[in-house]
Design a protein around this motif. Structure first.
Motif, PDB file in Angstrom:
ATOM      1  N   PRO A  31       0.826  -1.210   0.000  1.00  0.00           N
ATOM      2  CA  PRO A  31       0.000   0.000   0.000  1.00  0.00           C
ATOM      3  C   PRO A  31       0.859   1.259   0.000  1.00  0.00           C
ATOM      4  CG  PRO A  31      -0.061  -1.113   2.127  1.00  0.00           C
ATOM      5  CD  PRO A  31       0.612  -2.045   1.177  1.00  0.00           C
ATOM      6  N   GLU A  32       0.258   2.338  -0.426  1.00  0.00           N
ATOM      7  CA  GLU A  32       0.981   3.604  -0.526  1.00  0.00           C
ATOM      8  C   GLU A  32       1.689   3.964   0.772  1.00  0.00           C
ATOM      9  OE1 GLU A  32      -1.834   6.518  -1.766  1.00  0.00           O
ATOM     10  OE2 GLU A  32      -2.268   5.508  -3.656  1.00  0.00           O
ATOM     11  N   ALA A  61      -5.659  -0.393 -10.220  1.00  0.00           N
ATOM     12  CA  ALA A  61      -5.936   0.009  -8.852  1.00  0.00           C
ATOM     13  C   ALA A  61      -7.422   0.097  -8.601  1.00  0.00           C
ATOM     14  CB  ALA A  61      -5.298   1.367  -8.564  1.00  0.00           C
ATOM     15  N   GLY A  62      -7.794  -0.049  -7.370  1.00  0.00           N
ATOM     16  CA  GLY A  62      -9.172   0.161  -6.966  1.00  0.00           C
ATOM     17  C   GLY A  62      -9.178   0.533  -5.501  1.00  0.00           C
ATOM     18  N   ALA A  63     -10.092   1.414  -5.128  1.00  0.00           N
ATOM     19  CA  ALA A  63     -10.147   1.826  -3.733  1.00  0.00           C
ATOM     20  C   ALA A  63     -10.529   0.630  -2.872  1.00  0.00           C
ATOM     21  CB  ALA A  63     -11.155   2.942  -3.554  1.00  0.00           C
ATOM     22  N   ALA A 220     -14.392  -2.364 -19.217  1.00  0.00           N
ATOM     23  CA  ALA A 220     -13.841  -2.401 -17.867  1.00  0.00           C
ATOM     24  C   ALA A 220     -12.337  -2.163 -17.890  1.00  0.00           C
ATOM     25  CB  ALA A 220     -14.175  -3.730 -17.178  1.00  0.00           C
ATOM     26  N   LEU A 221     -11.920  -1.132 -18.628  1.00  0.00           N
ATOM     27  CA  LEU A 221     -10.502  -0.863 -18.770  1.00  0.00           C
ATOM     28  C   LEU A 221      -9.988  -0.017 -17.618  1.00  0.00           C
ATOM     29  CD1 LEU A 221     -10.345   0.102 -22.545  1.00  0.00           C
ATOM     30  CD2 LEU A 221      -9.700  -2.065 -21.495  1.00  0.00           C
ATOM     31  N   PRO A 222      -8.892  -0.431 -17.013  1.00  0.00           N
ATOM     32  CA  PRO A 222      -8.265   0.429 -16.027  1.00  0.00           C
ATOM     33  C   PRO A 222      -7.736   1.688 -16.715  1.00  0.00           C
ATOM     34  CG  PRO A 222      -7.382  -1.799 -15.931  1.00  0.00           C
ATOM     35  CD  PRO A 222      -8.196  -1.698 -17.176  1.00  0.00           C
TER      36      PRO A 222
END
Lengths: 272, 272
Positions: A31-32, A61-63, A220-222
């Motif tokens: 994680p960041e 990425a996804g929250a 559904a492209l990032p």
DNA sequence: ACGGATTTGTGCGTATGTATA
DNA sequence: CTATACATACGCACAAATCCG
């Protein structure tokens, strides 16, 4: 700033680790917060590095607890030189779509959802069909999905839009206009042939670009994933452009393939 | 936060204005400072919107007082079905490179710079040639540039790398090994044929991806520009993969084109 | 079904570096 | 040399998505 920017240091390190498989496909990046500690840079700096990694197609990425995940390459291909050009004869008899055959040949299960609408020609489509922009056309859209093994979720991989002039789209056979049907239709010899149109030449154009917003959500492209666009223009014996099939696919998942026999210079025979 | 993020508001507005031509190709966007005033958002917010516009390929940026410029589409195409496959015979007699013919046909002036090196096969190249990764191969790199009209600066548009197994690359004709020559060489019938190799089939693969760092700098690509990759694998009569020509081109400048005749079904259920 | 913990997304303000006209 | 405009970097705060107990 010692030659390179700080975010580049982070970018390069993570890039290497991913390439070496230290962070394997499907795995999560730290994680960041953790990277901030490890490198001693601010979160903003870490974030630009991570954003670039996304743009480069290495992670998505996804929250929430998905975090940043290393991408798994799919590598399906699409054999454009066989498609509609004479191969897959058996399938047409069996009534199986050629795209499906192509995908199943590579060990995937495929499925497509069809929607048909009438709309005015966008710039690019108008160019392909050599009509005025704004002309009313029929769009037959297929969202194509694959999965492997059977049972897992479907992954949308291709957006295939066929565009027809209205007179072509409304042609009927046995009382129905097959091009207007919102289901997965197949006809012996192909739909277009079944309504009495003979295509004698295809012109294919392939380009690479960034997706429009609707394409991004449908596939559904990032963020930062480029798409390939494969357009096939069908031309009849009078030289009229009968239809264009514009396929948009995620660049990281699919590629287009052609097989071409080489014409031999002298007294050689073509290997049809 | 009214449903959409603030940066999206900025993004959408600018996107629309560019599409409508309010900001024309070659023109500058307003500087960040001005957008901050106009929208009343912080500079950071404006910047994410602008960054996304770059990723979407609509504008490019450069530090200094250049500002952000709306991109001008080039739209050169590359006719892959004619290239090496039998057309352009005259050129081979005339000794003109086929890529040059193709480009000149579209009204551009072309030029290419050739460098030859021996190096170990990268992953992808190894797959194309069906050799072990790390095998020593010869890479013949051509950086291809165009300009219009004559006199203005050259725009690099394509990076064309031919990879050969060493034994192929070292074959000689008239005492020299043409594939190792660092200049723009042409031979009647093609270089490969001149060293006694007959290619009977091509397999082409086209994909869309983000560029590697060296590609970005060689092609002078603005951040966020995707590239198209066109690989042509040449196969000889024994089924050996003799070479691969991997062409990388800026997605916003070039596209690949194929012309395919359609096999006509005579009697019955045959092809489409 | 709910709530807390974790992780990314969005947003603000500020400062300094660097390339270009 | 100076002004302009983008690039990089820091710190802080809160929102939203997701997972798990």
């Amino acid at each position: 700033m010692d030659g390179r920017a700080r975010w580049q240091v982070v970018y390069n390190e993570l890039h290497t680790l991913i390439e070496e498989g230290k962070y394997a496909p499907g795995e999560q990046l730290p994680p960041e917060r953790e990277l901030v500690e490890r490198f001693g840079f601010s979160r903003a700096t870490i974030r630009t590095a991570l954003t670039r990694l996304e743009q480069a197609g290495l992670v998505y990425a996804g929250a929430g607890s998905v975090g940043r995940t290393v991408r798994r390459p799919l590598e399906i291909h699409f054999d454009a030189s066989k498609f509609e050009v004479g191969a897959y004869k058996d399938d047409e008899v069996r009534g199986v779509d050629q795209w499906l055959s192509n995908v199943e040949e590579q060990g995937w299960e495929g499925r497509q959802v069809v929607t048909v609408t009438t709309r005015s020609a966008p710039q690019q489509v108008a160019r392909w069909l050599a009509v005025e922009p704004g002309t009313r056309l029929v769009r037959r859209r297929r969202v194509r999905m694959v999965r492997k093994p059977p049972g897992v979720e479907w992954i949308p991989v291709m957006l295939a839009d066929s565009w027809f002039p209205e007179d072509v789209a409304h042609r009927k056979v046995d009382g129905i206009a097959p091009l207007l049907e919102e289901r997965d239709i197949t006809m012996p010899g192909g739909i277009i042939r079944s309504i009495g149109i003979r295509q004698v030449k295809f012109v294919d154009e392939i380009r690479s670009r960034m997706p429009a917003d609707d394409e991004r959500s449908l596939l559904a492209l990032p963020t930062g994933t480029p798409v390939g666009e494969h357009a096939r223009i069908g031309i009849d014996e009078h030289g009229r452009r009968i239809r264009v099939l514009a396929s948009v696919f995620a660049g990281d998942k699919q590629y287009v393939r052609y097989e071409l026999p080489v014409a031999q210079p002298e007294a050689e025979v073509k290997s049809a």
